[in-house]
Design an enzyme around this catalytic site. Structure first.
Site, PDB file in Angstrom:
ATOM      1  N   HIS A 277      64.217  55.355  75.097  1.00  0.00           N
ATOM      2  CA  HIS A 277      63.981  56.667  74.476  1.00  0.00           C
ATOM      3  C   HIS A 277      65.104  57.650  74.868  1.00  0.00           C
ATOM      4  O   HIS A 277      65.688  58.314  74.017  1.00  0.00           O
ATOM      5  CB  HIS A 277      62.609  57.191  74.915  1.00  0.00           C
ATOM      6  N   GLU A 278      65.411  57.685  76.173  1.00  0.00           N
ATOM      7  CA  GLU A 278      66.458  58.602  76.644  1.00  0.00           C
ATOM      8  C   GLU A 278      67.808  58.241  76.037  1.00  0.00           C
ATOM      9  O   GLU A 278      68.597  59.112  75.696  1.00  0.00           O
ATOM     10  CB  GLU A 278      66.548  58.587  78.182  1.00  0.00           C
ATOM     11  N   HIS A 281      68.292  59.642  72.597  1.00  0.00           N
ATOM     12  CA  HIS A 281      68.822  61.008  72.515  1.00  0.00           C
ATOM     13  C   HIS A 281      70.347  60.978  72.531  1.00  0.00           C
ATOM     14  O   HIS A 281      71.002  61.715  71.808  1.00  0.00           O
ATOM     15  CB  HIS A 281      68.347  61.837  73.717  1.00  0.00           C
ATOM     16  N   GLU A 357      62.509  64.457  69.585  1.00  0.00           N
ATOM     17  CA  GLU A 357      61.755  63.563  70.455  1.00  0.00           C
ATOM     18  C   GLU A 357      61.133  62.417  69.662  1.00  0.00           C
ATOM     19  O   GLU A 357      61.096  61.276  70.113  1.00  0.00           O
ATOM     20  CB  GLU A 357      60.656  64.339  71.196  1.00  0.00           C
TER      21      GLU A 357
HETATM   22 ZN   LIG Z   1      63.010  62.739  74.966  1.00  0.00          ZN
END
Ligand SMILES: [Zn+2]
Length: 420
Positions: A277-278, A281, A357
């Site tokens: 997930h990170e 970004h 997100e």
């Molecule tokens: Zn995030």
């Protein structure tokens, strides 16, 4: 007249506190019937005690959040309406010859009294986080961290205030445009340099010890096209039980950071989902868009600040003992306007952030194809920070920079079933 104005404002503030507390304590938060008993239902992964705590804890936190910004306005108006800001200015002008010392003196007085007035609230939340086990911070550590952050923000603030009044005095008609230009390198600093230079002042960073995990994370990074090979763990478990990780920096300076709480509380597949997930970004260039978005917001904020400052000092400057925009005593007005602007723009900022997100969740699912690990990591997140899975609509609208955990769990569950 100014006392009357202040009394009215105070009354309005109290009314707002009562209304918002009433709404938050009574807002419906139950889940849709079809998700009852499913993975997004906190009753399936929290004990009844945790459930009750999460609800109460989030409620109090929400009330605190909605009240803390307007409370700062009460403080700033107090400094203005009672002529305290003007008194502070006279005091530092008598005491110091050089403008920079006058600014330092003024900023110190203002921040010191603001801090003192905020102390009871800060203390209450510190206690609350202890009672509910979200924080492990000792009182000594809390006090030291508060002093550190006071010192760091004092130095930063003196610099910013000095910059602000220098530009206002040099260019009384176009100062907002100059400040906009100057804000570009400053934003770059806070986004890309602060995490590398300032964060280590507060916390211990060390290379990730678990070599197998490091290898898996670096494999993931390679697939996400992230250069460099620095994976760090930060010693956070002394102060908090909440989980966090991030990827930042540019080019070969890129660093992948995991809070040690993540290592202690999550299974390996859950950690890898969070890291994916990170990395999402990073791979989707969210930092870059965040940077442009910030500059756009600063543009609007400075334009409004310019006009509102001139209007306010013309209208009530004399009453408040503020001689003009370039007078140091106008600082609480600057802070008040900026605080109001940032508060009213929160829903917009957070709506954009929720989109980012969600995109990172999609990215992580595409990388890992592991909705099971994703669901478990979201559930852990809820348990460890006692967050509410399905908060009241107004809380989500104003303060949620992530989709709610309910939405995230529902999404990975659905999406995972399509990937299979
Ligand atoms: Zn995030």
């Amino acid at each position: 007249m100014k006392r009357k104005f202040y009394a009215w404002f105070l009354l309005l503030f109290i009314g707002y506190c009562v209304l918002i507390s009433y709404y938050l304590l009574h807002a419906p938060t139950s889940l849709p019937i079809e998700s009852k008993g499913g993975p997004a239902d906190p009753a399936t992964f929290m004990t009844p005690v945790q459930l009750g705590q999460a609800e109460f804890f989030s409620r109090i936190n929400d009330i605190g959040a909605f009240i803390s910004d307007p409370f700062q306005w009460v403080i700033y108006l107090f400094f203005l309406c009672f002529g305290i800001s003007a008194k502070f200015r006279d005091m530092v002008q008598r005491k110091f010859k050089r403008p920079i010392w006058q600014i330092a003196g003024f900023v110190f007085l203002l921040s010191f009294f603001t801090k003192v007035l905020n102390l009871p609230i800060n203390w209450y939340f510190f206690r609350l986080e202890h009672i509910y086990g979200v924080s492990n911070e000792t009182m000594g550590h809390w006090a030291v961290n508060h002093l550190k952050s006071f010192a760091v923000s004092f130095i930063l603030m003196v610099f910013m205030v000095w910059l602000f009044y220098s530009v206002v005095r040099k260019s009384p008609k176009k100062w907002w445009i100059w400040l906009l230009l100057i804000s570009i390198p400053i934003s770059l600093f806070f986004m890309f340099i602060q995490p590398v230079v300032i964060d280590p002042i507060y916390h211990d960073f060390s290379p990730l010890k678990d070599q197998q995990l490091k290898k898996d994370i670096l494999d993931l990074a390679k697939r996400a096209g992230i250069p460099g090979g620095q994976v760090y763990q930060v010693d956070m478990s002394k102060t908090t039980n909440t989980l966090n990780a991030y990827v930042n920096g540019i080019g070969t300076n890129t660093r992948i950071v995991l809070w040690d709480t993540l290592l202690k509380k999550l299974k390996k597949d859950e950690i890898l989902f969070i890291m994916a997930h990170e990395m999402g970004h990073y791979a989707l260039h969210h930092m870059r868009w965040l940077f442009f978005g910030t500059i756009g917001m600063v543009f609007v904020a400075l334009y409004l600040l310019f006009h509102l400052m001139h209007w306010t000092t013309r209208k009530v400057g004399r009453d408040w003992g503020v001689r003009g925009v370039d007078d140091l005593a106008s600082l609480p007005i600057v802070l008040l306007i900026l605080s109001v602007l940032s508060f009213v723009s929160l829903p917009v900022q957070n709506a954009v952030s929720r989109q980012f997100e969600h995109a990172a969740d999609v990215y992580a699912m595409d990388m890992q194809h592991d909705s099971d690990a994703a669901i478990r990591s979201f559930q852990r997140l809820a348990v460890e920070s006692l967050s509410e899975v399905n908060p009241p609509a107004l809380v989500k609208f104003v303060y949620f920079n992530h989709p709610t955990l309910y939405e995230r769990i529902q999404f990975v569950k659905e999406y995972g079933s399509h990937l299979r």
